[in-house]
Write a protein that holds these residues in place. Structure first.
Motif, PDB file in Angstrom:
ATOM      1  N   GLY A 444       1.006  -1.127  -0.008  1.00 31.52           N
ATOM      2  CA  GLY A 444      -0.026  -0.101  -0.058  1.00 31.52           C
ATOM      3  C   GLY A 444       0.900   1.151  -0.150  1.00 31.52           C
ATOM      4  O   GLY A 444       2.058   1.284   0.090  1.00 31.52           O
ATOM      5  N   ASN A 445       0.089   2.381  -0.105  1.00 28.83           N
ATOM      6  CA  ASN A 445       1.094   3.888  -0.346  1.00 28.83           C
ATOM      7  C   ASN A 445       0.864   4.375   1.183  1.00 28.83           C
ATOM      8  O   ASN A 445       1.463   5.483   1.208  1.00 28.83           O
ATOM      9  CB  ASN A 445       0.288   4.516  -1.257  1.00 28.83           C
ATOM     10  N   THR A 446       0.374   3.709   2.143  1.00 28.14           N
ATOM     11  CA  THR A 446       0.312   4.372   3.615  1.00 28.14           C
ATOM     12  C   THR A 446       0.951   3.215   4.598  1.00 28.14           C
ATOM     13  O   THR A 446       0.387   2.018   4.749  1.00 28.14           O
ATOM     14  CB  THR A 446      -1.216   4.655   3.994  1.00 28.14           C
ATOM     15  N   LEU A 447       2.013   3.659   4.998  1.00 26.89           N
ATOM     16  CA  LEU A 447       2.494   2.837   5.994  1.00 26.89           C
ATOM     17  C   LEU A 447       1.767   2.935   7.413  1.00 26.89           C
ATOM     18  O   LEU A 447       1.428   3.910   7.960  1.00 26.89           O
ATOM     19  CB  LEU A 447       4.041   3.090   6.313  1.00 26.89           C
ATOM     20  N   VAL A 448       1.354   1.701   8.139  1.00 25.53           N
ATOM     21  CA  VAL A 448       0.797   1.766   9.460  1.00 25.53           C
ATOM     22  C   VAL A 448       1.628   0.941  10.483  1.00 25.53           C
ATOM     23  O   VAL A 448       2.617   0.506   9.988  1.00 25.53           O
ATOM     24  CB  VAL A 448      -0.511   0.874   9.313  1.00 25.53           C
ATOM     25  N   GLU A 449       1.444   1.314  11.662  1.00 28.21           N
ATOM     26  CA  GLU A 449       2.278   0.974  12.690  1.00 28.21           C
ATOM     27  C   GLU A 449       2.286  -0.484  12.893  1.00 28.21           C
ATOM     28  O   GLU A 449       1.271  -1.297  13.082  1.00 28.21           O
ATOM     29  CB  GLU A 449       1.684   1.592  14.033  1.00 28.21           C
ATOM     30  N   SER A 450       3.509  -0.941  12.847  1.00 34.53           N
ATOM     31  CA  SER A 450       3.660  -2.298  12.990  1.00 34.53           C
ATOM     32  C   SER A 450       4.974  -2.713  13.972  1.00 34.53           C
ATOM     33  O   SER A 450       5.869  -1.819  13.805  1.00 34.53           O
ATOM     34  CB  SER A 450       3.642  -3.235  11.737  1.00 34.53           C
ATOM     35  N   SER A 451       5.152  -3.906  14.545  1.00 37.39           N
ATOM     36  CA  SER A 451       6.362  -4.139  15.164  1.00 37.39           C
ATOM     37  C   SER A 451       6.560  -5.758  15.400  1.00 37.39           C
ATOM     38  O   SER A 451       5.371  -6.386  15.492  1.00 37.39           O
ATOM     39  CB  SER A 451       6.326  -3.586  16.403  1.00 37.39           C
ATOM     40  N   SER A 452       7.632  -6.204  15.500  1.00 36.72           N
ATOM     41  CA  SER A 452       7.973  -7.624  15.906  1.00 36.72           C
ATOM     42  C   SER A 452       8.970  -7.480  17.237  1.00 36.72           C
ATOM     43  O   SER A 452       9.211  -6.510  17.610  1.00 36.72           O
ATOM     44  CB  SER A 452       9.008  -8.121  14.704  1.00 36.72           C
ATOM     45  N   GLU A 453       8.833  -8.744  18.005  1.00 35.57           N
ATOM     46  CA  GLU A 453       9.552  -8.883  19.292  1.00 35.57           C
ATOM     47  C   GLU A 453      10.918  -8.533  19.139  1.00 35.57           C
ATOM     48  O   GLU A 453      11.567  -8.168  20.119  1.00 35.57           O
ATOM     49  CB  GLU A 453       8.912 -10.109  19.909  1.00 35.57           C
ATOM     50  N   ASP A 454      11.541  -8.868  17.998  1.00 32.02           N
ATOM     51  CA  ASP A 454      12.862  -9.105  17.697  1.00 32.02           C
ATOM     52  C   ASP A 454      13.516  -8.715  16.378  1.00 32.02           C
ATOM     53  O   ASP A 454      13.337  -9.723  15.449  1.00 32.02           O
ATOM     54  CB  ASP A 454      13.636 -10.537  18.301  1.00 32.02           C
ATOM     55  N   LEU A 455      14.145  -7.447  16.082  1.00 29.98           N
ATOM     56  CA  LEU A 455      14.289  -7.281  14.846  1.00 29.98           C
ATOM     57  C   LEU A 455      15.658  -8.179  14.373  1.00 29.98           C
ATOM     58  O   LEU A 455      15.904  -8.141  13.091  1.00 29.98           O
ATOM     59  CB  LEU A 455      14.833  -5.679  14.740  1.00 29.98           C
ATOM     60  N   SER A 456      16.395  -8.615  15.241  1.00 30.93           N
ATOM     61  CA  SER A 456      17.478  -9.419  14.738  1.00 30.93           C
ATOM     62  C   SER A 456      16.767 -10.766  14.142  1.00 30.93           C
ATOM     63  O   SER A 456      17.727 -11.490  13.307  1.00 30.93           O
ATOM     64  CB  SER A 456      18.296  -9.762  15.971  1.00 30.93           C
ATOM     65  N   LYS A 457      15.793 -11.013  14.446  1.00 34.12           N
ATOM     66  CA  LYS A 457      14.944 -12.536  13.757  1.00 34.12           C
ATOM     67  C   LYS A 457      13.957 -12.064  12.746  1.00 34.12           C
ATOM     68  O   LYS A 457      13.862 -12.792  11.824  1.00 34.12           O
ATOM     69  CB  LYS A 457      14.324 -13.224  14.962  1.00 34.12           C
ATOM     70  N   ALA A 458      13.307 -10.892  12.832  1.00 33.72           N
ATOM     71  CA  ALA A 458      12.159 -10.734  11.975  1.00 33.72           C
ATOM     72  C   ALA A 458      11.903  -9.311  12.153  1.00 33.72           C
ATOM     73  O   ALA A 458      11.668  -8.529  12.983  1.00 33.72           O
ATOM     74  CB  ALA A 458      10.957 -11.770  12.398  1.00 33.72           C
ATOM     75  N   ALA A 459      11.938  -8.657  10.775  1.00 33.26           N
ATOM     76  CA  ALA A 459      11.321  -7.382  10.509  1.00 33.26           C
ATOM     77  C   ALA A 459      10.091  -7.247   9.896  1.00 33.26           C
ATOM     78  O   ALA A 459       9.765  -8.173   9.151  1.00 33.26           O
ATOM     79  CB  ALA A 459      12.488  -6.559   9.637  1.00 33.26           C
ATOM     80  N   VAL A 460       9.299  -6.258  10.189  1.00 32.91           N
ATOM     81  CA  VAL A 460       7.818  -6.292   9.736  1.00 32.91           C
ATOM     82  C   VAL A 460       7.474  -4.774   9.516  1.00 32.91           C
ATOM     83  O   VAL A 460       7.903  -3.904  10.074  1.00 32.91           O
ATOM     84  CB  VAL A 460       6.784  -6.851  10.869  1.00 32.91           C
ATOM     85  N   PHE A 461       6.752  -4.682   8.132  1.00 31.83           N
ATOM     86  CA  PHE A 461       6.424  -3.481   7.831  1.00 31.83           C
ATOM     87  C   PHE A 461       4.905  -3.643   7.149  1.00 31.83           C
ATOM     88  O   PHE A 461       4.625  -4.716   6.469  1.00 31.83           O
ATOM     89  CB  PHE A 461       7.247  -2.807   6.664  1.00 31.83           C
ATOM     90  N   ALA A 462       3.844  -2.894   7.580  1.00 35.92           N
ATOM     91  CA  ALA A 462       2.456  -3.131   7.179  1.00 35.92           C
ATOM     92  C   ALA A 462       2.043  -1.977   6.381  1.00 35.92           C
ATOM     93  O   ALA A 462       2.403  -0.809   6.763  1.00 35.92           O
ATOM     94  CB  ALA A 462       1.809  -3.498   8.499  1.00 35.92           C
ATOM     95  N   SER A 463       1.169  -2.137   5.772  1.00 28.93           N
ATOM     96  CA  SER A 463       0.570  -0.743   4.750  1.00 28.93           C
ATOM     97  C   SER A 463      -0.997  -1.336   4.568  1.00 28.93           C
ATOM     98  O   SER A 463      -1.508  -2.266   4.594  1.00 28.93           O
ATOM     99  CB  SER A 463       1.453  -0.635   3.672  1.00 28.93           C
ATOM    100  N   ILE A 464      -1.331   0.033   4.107  1.00 31.85           N
ATOM    101  CA  ILE A 464      -3.077   0.051   3.509  1.00 31.85           C
ATOM    102  C   ILE A 464      -2.844   0.712   2.314  1.00 31.85           C
ATOM    103  O   ILE A 464      -1.817   1.653   2.250  1.00 31.85           O
ATOM    104  CB  ILE A 464      -4.101   0.358   4.722  1.00 31.85           C
ATOM    105  N   GLN A 465      -3.838   0.954   1.459  1.00 27.59           N
ATOM    106  CA  GLN A 465      -3.978   1.752   0.456  1.00 27.59           C
ATOM    107  C   GLN A 465      -4.828   2.948   0.536  1.00 27.59           C
ATOM    108  O   GLN A 465      -6.311   2.864   1.122  1.00 27.59           O
ATOM    109  CB  GLN A 465      -4.568   1.091  -0.755  1.00 27.59           C
ATOM    110  N   ASP A 466      -4.119   4.198   0.902  1.00 24.46           N
ATOM    111  CA  ASP A 466      -4.984   5.399   1.274  1.00 24.46           C
ATOM    112  C   ASP A 466      -5.486   5.105   2.585  1.00 24.46           C
ATOM    113  O   ASP A 466      -4.393   4.973   3.533  1.00 24.46           O
ATOM    114  CB  ASP A 466      -5.932   5.893   0.152  1.00 24.46           C
ATOM    115  N   ASP A 467      -6.815   5.308   2.964  1.00 20.94           N
ATOM    116  CA  ASP A 467      -7.052   5.074   4.188  1.00 20.94           C
ATOM    117  C   ASP A 467      -8.055   3.904   4.359  1.00 20.94           C
ATOM    118  O   ASP A 467      -8.702   3.913   5.151  1.00 20.94           O
ATOM    119  CB  ASP A 467      -7.820   6.392   4.710  1.00 20.94           C
ATOM    120  N   GLN A 468      -8.006   3.202   3.384  1.00 18.54           N
ATOM    121  CA  GLN A 468      -8.787   1.839   3.130  1.00 18.54           C
ATOM    122  C   GLN A 468      -8.158   0.723   3.837  1.00 18.54           C
ATOM    123  O   GLN A 468      -7.309   0.153   3.609  1.00 18.54           O
ATOM    124  CB  GLN A 468      -9.064   1.473   1.850  1.00 18.54           C
ATOM    125  N   GLU A 469      -9.051   0.257   5.088  1.00 22.95           N
ATOM    126  CA  GLU A 469      -8.443  -0.790   5.816  1.00 22.95           C
ATOM    127  C   GLU A 469      -8.853  -2.229   5.454  1.00 22.95           C
ATOM    128  O   GLU A 469      -8.467  -3.114   6.113  1.00 22.95           O
ATOM    129  CB  GLU A 469      -9.025  -0.576   7.123  1.00 22.95           C
TER     130      GLU A 469
END
Length: 642
Positions: A444-469
């Motif tokens: 998507g073109n809009t990043l939403v807040e996301s997190s993993s417990e341990d960035l050394s093991k897993a990175a995460v990024f989440a998104s939606i398009q505009d404001d559509q959930e």
């Protein structure tokens, strides 16, 4: 996905390599790891949201356009060391220390017409639907005057081996440049591009201009045209002068500078322990690093000239001290993770430059607000052995995390540096964001807040398009070399009831994007997925059931088949032909050939074409032909005679 059947008609024998979206074999999913670990992933739809620039999905046009046919990108940058000595009037360029200070036709010849590289860039981007195009302008002082090979020390500029660079002509522009006046004009170059391609607001025009390339390295990379270390006064005055010349011709075009080679140049202005600059030395106690001072001077230049002259602050970024693929798995964290300490010479002695993107944005906000940020060259899997670049699973994981970091840190434009056609894992990582299903579906073109417990093991990024959930796209990695990641993704802060999830992934077993899992029983806005070791996935979570299915078998075979021309049936014209139906669903053709030339020669050139008669699976009555030309050139080395 629309399938086509193709007939090949060619003059050369070749090896056909075909691959594509495929199911991960069950045995691999079950047996490829020695253990597993749990990871809790949080996606907060009521948390911080950030707009994502489409131009972070970009590449450099430094090699072959063949890579553009394999990856969906939104920006292409034309630049690098070769462009410092590039003569737009003749297309001659100089390699500097990269290759014997050779002035030659590596970037084109006078017979191709002025600015042939920029014109080709426009055409290639039109072919592949790429909206943002940028090319380099020359600022160091001189460009190649000929194509006569190596330039000696005694022929250093100024000499007849070089043409002088002037930013403004001061007289009427010519429709065709004067090749005999010994000078090239940058404003005439921009004017030529505007007249022939359109201005920066058009689909075919050039949107951005790099104000040269890595200026603090000129004294090393291009010592015969700029022998002395660039000073702060020279850098700022030339940046202002060249930017003003651009803005007079194309006011809406964006200027990029200073194109520093990396964080060290941002920190201390020059290159090397012995470098001192009087301007910087006099004020350095007032700033935390040189980038602050650079931006302050460009802000002052805007106030003095009544217009913004630097639109995008541009730096390059190459991961340092990467000896193995293991090192690359964590390399992107230096861009954005405040808790990560990079174990490199930069981290040990200049740790204050990290996390690099965060540090850059802080400088922008304080000293020149509104300036955009770009990484016009970057490589996060820059492992010392070049043969591994882009070819190992760690490359996909590092690239995917870098793209997520660009989105998170508000980067405007980024362009990967590497041989596009030879970096399958990197290309798939980009496609995981821009074309994960092969049909144009994208992060998507809009990043939403996301997190993993341990960035050394897993990175995460989440998104939606505009404001559509209704659809949440989530890029998640598994950095473990041995363990399967059992990730539980919890979506919160929304009234949407999610029903399905599809897992598209790149794994250590294949650089192709595969469908690993399809779930139509999602409940409680919680999705559990299993990612095999060394993998990165795009998890598409939707509020409706999906009709996507895990393929029963490969959509494309990875089998390689050899054909010998003499054994193939011939067309009436005498072309070798692979019969219809012999091999279906071809995605890629690789040609392997021996090059021969006269004994003792140091060069060889040649080429040909592959032609395809395409018939759609639905049975169209009118077959149509497509052709792909190819060429090869060996500029140096010993050519053996068979």
């Amino acid at each position: 996905m629309k399938n086509t059947r193709r007939i090949m008609a060619g003059l050369l024998s070749g090896v056909l390599a075909v691959s594509g979206v495929a199911q991960l074999p069950a045995a691999v999913a079950e047996d490829s790891s020695t253990g597993s670990y749990d990871m809790q992933i949080a996606v907060k739809l009521d948390g911080t949201r950030k707009a994502i620039s489409p131009y972070i999905y970009g590449v450099n046009d430094s090699f072959s356009e063949t890579g553009l046919s394999k990856v969906k990108v939104n920006a292409v940058r034309q630049g690098g060391n070769r462009y410092t000595g590039y003569n737009w009037e003749t297309n001659y360029s100089n390699a500097g220390r990269d290759w014997q200070n050779s002035s030659d036709t590596y970037l084109g010849d006078v017979t191709e017409g002025p600015a042939s590289n920029a014109r080709r860039l426009s055409a290639d981007c039109a072919t592949y639907g790429i909206p943002y195009k940028m090319t380099g302008l020359q600022m160091a002082g001189y460009v190649s005057a000929d194509k006569n090979g190596a330039v000696s020390e005694s022929e250093a500029a100024p000499s007849d081996r070089w043409n002088k660079v002037e930013f403004e002509k001061g007289s009427a522009f010519s429709d065709e440049p004067d090749l005999d006046d010994g000078v090239v004009y940058m404003d005439e170059y921009v004017n030529y591009l505007v007249k022939n391609l359109g201005d920066s607001t058009t689909a075919t025009g050039i949107q951005g201009y790099n104000l040269d390339n890595e200026p603090v390295l000129w004294s090393g990379s291009h010592s015969l045209l700029h022998p002395n270390m660039v000073s702060n006064e020279e850098l700022i005055s030339k940046t202002v002068g060249l930017a003003k010349a651009v803005k007079k011709i194309d006011p809406h075009a964006e200027t990029f500078g200073p194109a520093f080679w990396g964080p060290l140049a941002c920190y201390q202005a020059g290159n090397g322990d012995s470098y001192t600059d009087p301007d910087w030395t006099a004020v350095k106690s007032q700033y935390s690093w040189y980038m602050d001072y650079y931006l302050k001077q460009m802000a002052d230049a805007e106030a003095e000239n009544g217009q913004r002259l630097l639109d995008v602050v541009d730096v390059h970024y190459y991961a340092q001290d990467l000896e193995t693929a293991d090192d690359a798995l964590q390399s992107a964290r230096s861009l954005y993770d405040p808790d990560y300490q990079e174990d490199s010479w930069l981290g040990k002695y200049f740790g204050g430059v990290f996390p690099f993107l965060t540090r850059m944005q802080e400088s922008i906000d304080q000293y020149y607000p509104g300036t955009k940020l770009a990484l016009t060259e970057y490589n996060l899997e820059n492992i010392n052995m070049d043969s591994t670049l882009g070819k190992v699973p760690a490359s996909a994981i590092a690239e995917a995390e870098a793209l997520g970091a660009f989105a998170d840190q508000g980067v405007y434009l980024a362009a990967y540096w590497g041989k596009l056609a030879e970096c399958p894992y990197v290309l798939s990582a980009i496609n995981l964001y821009t074309n994960y299903d092969g049909a144009g579906s994208a992060f998507g073109n809009t990043l939403v807040e996301s997190s993993s417990e341990d960035l050394s093991k897993a990175a995460v990024f989440a998104s939606i398009q505009d404001d559509q959930e209704g659809t949440v796209t989530t890029v998640l990695s598994n950095k473990s070399k041995t363990d399967t990641e059992k990730a539980t993704i919890q979506l919160s802060g929304t009234e949407t009831d999610y029903q399905s999830a599809v897992v598209y992934a790149v794994t250590q077993d294949s650089s192709d994007i595969q469908i690993l899992d399809v779930q139509n029983d999602v409940s409680g806005n919680q999705v559990t997925v299993e990612l095999p070791p060394l993998s990165v996935a795009q998890i598409v979570i939707a509020d409706e059931k999906t009709d996507v299915v895990v393929p029963d078998g490969p959509a494309y075979t990875t089998e390689k088949v050899d054909y010998t021309v003499s054994d193939l049936p011939k067309s009436q014209e005498g072309y070798a032909r692979i019969p219809l139906g012999d091999k279906e669903y071809l995605k890629e053709i690789q040609l392997h050939m021996q090059v021969s030339s006269s004994e003792g020669s140091t060069w060889a050139v040649g080429g040909g074409a592959l032609c395809f008669q395409k018939v759609t699976e639905t049975g169209t009555n009118t077959p149509y032909w497509g052709c792909k030309n190819f060429s090869y050139q060996l500029n140096s080395g010993t050519v053996t005679v068979p």
